[in-house]
Design an enzyme around this catalytic site. Structure first.
Site, mmCIF file in Angstrom:
data_model
loop_
_atom_site.group_PDB
_atom_site.id
_atom_site.type_symbol
_atom_site.label_atom_id
_atom_site.label_comp_id
_atom_site.label_asym_id
_atom_site.label_seq_id
_atom_site.Cartn_x
_atom_site.Cartn_y
_atom_site.Cartn_z
ATOM 1 N N CYS A 120 0.815 -1.221 0.000
ATOM 2 C CA CYS A 120 0.000 0.000 0.000
ATOM 3 C C CYS A 120 0.849 1.272 0.000
ATOM 4 C CB CYS A 120 -0.954 0.016 1.184
ATOM 5 S SG CYS A 120 -2.113 -1.347 1.163
ATOM 6 N N HIS A 258 -3.242 7.427 2.140
ATOM 7 C CA HIS A 258 -3.639 6.096 1.677
ATOM 8 C C HIS A 258 -4.996 5.783 2.300
ATOM 9 C CE1 HIS A 258 -3.928 1.928 0.849
ATOM 10 N NE2 HIS A 258 -3.644 1.535 2.083
ATOM 11 N N ASN A 288 -9.982 -0.178 0.109
ATOM 12 C CA ASN A 288 -8.526 -0.073 0.086
ATOM 13 C C ASN A 288 -8.023 -0.653 -1.241
ATOM 14 O OD1 ASN A 288 -5.777 -0.349 0.401
ATOM 15 N ND2 ASN A 288 -5.889 -1.263 2.455
HETATM 16 N N1 ACO Z 1 -17.953 -8.571 9.796
HETATM 17 C C1 ACO Z 1 -18.317 -8.796 11.055
HETATM 18 N N2 ACO Z 1 -17.452 -9.106 12.037
HETATM 19 C C2 ACO Z 1 -16.152 -9.194 11.707
HETATM 20 C C3 ACO Z 1 -15.692 -8.975 10.395
HETATM 21 C C4 ACO Z 1 -16.655 -8.657 9.419
HETATM 22 N N3 ACO Z 1 -16.330 -8.399 8.132
HETATM 23 N N4 ACO Z 1 -14.354 -9.129 10.373
HETATM 24 C C5 ACO Z 1 -13.971 -9.424 11.616
HETATM 25 N N5 ACO Z 1 -15.056 -9.470 12.431
HETATM 26 C C6 ACO Z 1 -15.110 -9.742 13.861
HETATM 27 C C7 ACO Z 1 -13.871 -10.462 14.358
HETATM 28 O O1 ACO Z 1 -14.009 -11.853 14.157
HETATM 29 C C8 ACO Z 1 -13.857 -10.076 15.808
HETATM 30 O O2 ACO Z 1 -14.787 -10.885 16.500
HETATM 31 P P1 ACO Z 1 -14.458 -11.420 17.985
HETATM 32 O O3 ACO Z 1 -14.319 -10.175 18.828
HETATM 33 O O4 ACO Z 1 -15.655 -12.235 18.293
HETATM 34 O O5 ACO Z 1 -13.180 -12.186 17.851
HETATM 35 C C9 ACO Z 1 -14.414 -8.656 15.819
HETATM 36 O O6 ACO Z 1 -15.112 -8.498 14.572
HETATM 37 C C10 ACO Z 1 -13.352 -7.582 15.964
HETATM 38 O O7 ACO Z 1 -12.327 -7.844 15.005
HETATM 39 P P2 ACO Z 1 -11.049 -6.945 14.909
HETATM 40 O O8 ACO Z 1 -10.175 -7.430 13.794
HETATM 41 O O9 ACO Z 1 -10.413 -6.791 16.230
HETATM 42 O O10 ACO Z 1 -11.708 -5.544 14.483
HETATM 43 P P3 ACO Z 1 -11.056 -4.115 14.380
HETATM 44 O O11 ACO Z 1 -11.816 -3.150 15.144
HETATM 45 O O12 ACO Z 1 -9.554 -4.148 14.584
HETATM 46 O O13 ACO Z 1 -11.290 -3.746 12.843
HETATM 47 C C11 ACO Z 1 -10.080 -3.762 10.744
HETATM 48 C C12 ACO Z 1 -10.777 -4.583 11.837
HETATM 49 C C13 ACO Z 1 -11.120 -2.921 10.025
HETATM 50 C C14 ACO Z 1 -9.412 -4.738 9.779
HETATM 51 C C15 ACO Z 1 -9.002 -2.828 11.345
HETATM 52 O O14 ACO Z 1 -8.226 -3.553 12.275
HETATM 53 C C16 ACO Z 1 -8.084 -2.224 10.311
HETATM 54 O O15 ACO Z 1 -8.472 -1.380 9.530
HETATM 55 N N6 ACO Z 1 -6.796 -2.565 10.331
HETATM 56 C C17 ACO Z 1 -5.786 -1.918 9.490
HETATM 57 C C18 ACO Z 1 -5.869 -2.290 8.045
HETATM 58 C C19 ACO Z 1 -4.780 -1.567 7.304
HETATM 59 O O16 ACO Z 1 -4.540 -0.390 7.486
HETATM 60 N N7 ACO Z 1 -4.023 -2.238 6.456
HETATM 61 C C20 ACO Z 1 -2.844 -1.577 5.907
HETATM 62 C C21 ACO Z 1 -2.848 -1.457 4.498
HETATM 63 S S1 ACO Z 1 -3.315 -2.917 3.656
HETATM 64 C C22 ACO Z 1 -1.995 -3.468 2.660
HETATM 65 O O17 ACO Z 1 -0.871 -3.059 2.791
HETATM 66 C C23 ACO Z 1 -2.293 -4.550 1.677
#
Ligand code: ACO
Length: 331
Positions: A120, A258, A288
């Protein structure tokens, strides 16, 4: 790594262009595919929908379409370009580079053409590489593209990742300009700061590759960990850009981040004391798109008239590696 010394040449962004596939996949559509809800996706990421490429919409074809728009906008043809750099994680083929496909399709003369892989952060890395060629006098006009078909490396059964990504391409043309006086008023790139921390490579990766499984693999991400570092690195890298250029956030006209997650973008804006109406946000519609997200956001804001000539842009990105970086540019 920082680059902010003045050689008498600056790399000015002449024009922008972009391409998005027609097919739109909404959060509602995803509700029928995996155990998720529109509300969860929007609250956690700020994403409502993303574009998904069809079979003939390869990364290379999207890159060519975006590059054509950038050439048209600058009133140039392929023969005016002497280098192509494509930032991508999802090339058409393992080799040769997407950049040579673009070079051939647009009748760009023999010269440099290669891909940059920094996930990214790829577009920021590619801009920086092009800037170095230009400032050293090795290239006059470089086509820099971010293009991705992220849908091709998603596990469509993993709700933790498949809801976050989209496809598309954006392009800019960078040109050598010697008209400045070395001050912050000059048009062009004033600094780039690039980083990678390979100790964090297992936080975000694909579970395959040519020399391991022989297949591209799918995205695996420890979302919460990546989120934590993203907020920290983005804040640090934009502060550093301001400090090294002896300016404050009040001097910045637009933050062009980004587009991974609205919460990361808001945290960076807050750290800078910038109101959200100074931030270009496309994550709601594009998701993304990895290396394509910054040039897509840039082109949208140029097309709708928000970003104008001579505006000061703070560009930043972060992704797998982990990698991160910024560019300060007077448009
Ligand atoms: N729908 C419903 N529930 C979900 C989903 C979904 N699509 N995905 C995960 N959950 C659940 C999980 O299983 C978890 O359940 P649990 O508490 O029962 O275990 C709960 O939701 C919380 O999951 P988290 O992963 O902790 O959620 P978080 O608040 O961290 O949000 C997210 C997730 C959106 C992925 C966030 O962490 C994020 O944006 N991370 C950074 C992504 C990023 O910036 N990537 C960098 C660039 S990408 C690249 O370089 C290719």
């Amino acid at each position: 790594m920082a680059t902010n010394y003045y050689t008498g040449i600056r790399s000015v962004i002449l024009s922008t262009g972009s391409y998005l596939p027609n097919k739109v996949l909404t959060n509602k559509d995803l509700e029928a595919m995996v155990d998720t809800t529109d509300e969860w996706i929007f609250q956690r990421s700020g994403i409502r929908e993303r574009c998904i490429a069809g079979d003939d919409e390869t990364t290379g074809n999207m890159a060519i379409a975006a590059a054509k728009k950038a050439l048209e906008a600058a009133g140039l043809t392929g023969s005016d370009i002497d280098g192509v750099i494509v930032a991508t994680t999802t090339p058409d083929r393992t080799f040769p580079a997407v950049a040579v496909k673009v070079q051939a399709a647009l009748d760009i003369p023999v010269g440099i053409a290669f891909d940059v892989q920094a996930v990214c952060t790829g577009f920021v890395y590619a801009m920086s590489v092009a800037d170095n060629f230009i400032r050293l006098g090795q290239a006059k006009r470089v086509l820099v593209i971010g293009a991705e078909k992220m849908s091709s490396i998603l596990n469509w059964e993993d709700r933790g990742t498949c809801v976050l990504f989209g496809d598309g391409a954006g392009a800019i043309i960078m040109e050598a300009d010697e008209s400045g006086d070395g001050s912050i008023a000059d048009r062009g790139i004033h600094s780039t700061h690039l980083y990678a921390n390979g100790q964090q490579r297992d936080l975000l990766y694909t579970d395959g590759g040519p020399s391991t499984t022989g297949k591209a693999g799918c995205i695996v991400m420890q979302g919460r960990e990546v989120f934590k570092y993203a907020v920290q690195y983005m804040a640090d890298v934009v502060e550093e850009a301001l400090e090294e250029n002896n300016i404050t956030s009040a001097d910045v006209d637009w933050l062009v981040p980004h587009q991974a997650n609205i919460r990361i973008i808001e945290a960076t804006a807050k750290k800078l004391g910038l109101s959200m109406d100074k931030v270009i946000v496309t994550v709601e519609k594009h998701g993304n798109t990895s290396a394509a997200s910054i040039p897509l956001a840039l082109d949208e804001a140029v097309q709708d008239g928000r970003i104008k000539k001579s505006d000061l842009l703070l560009i930043e990105g972060m992704g797998g590696g982990l990698t991160w970086g910024s560019a300060l540019v007077r448009f």
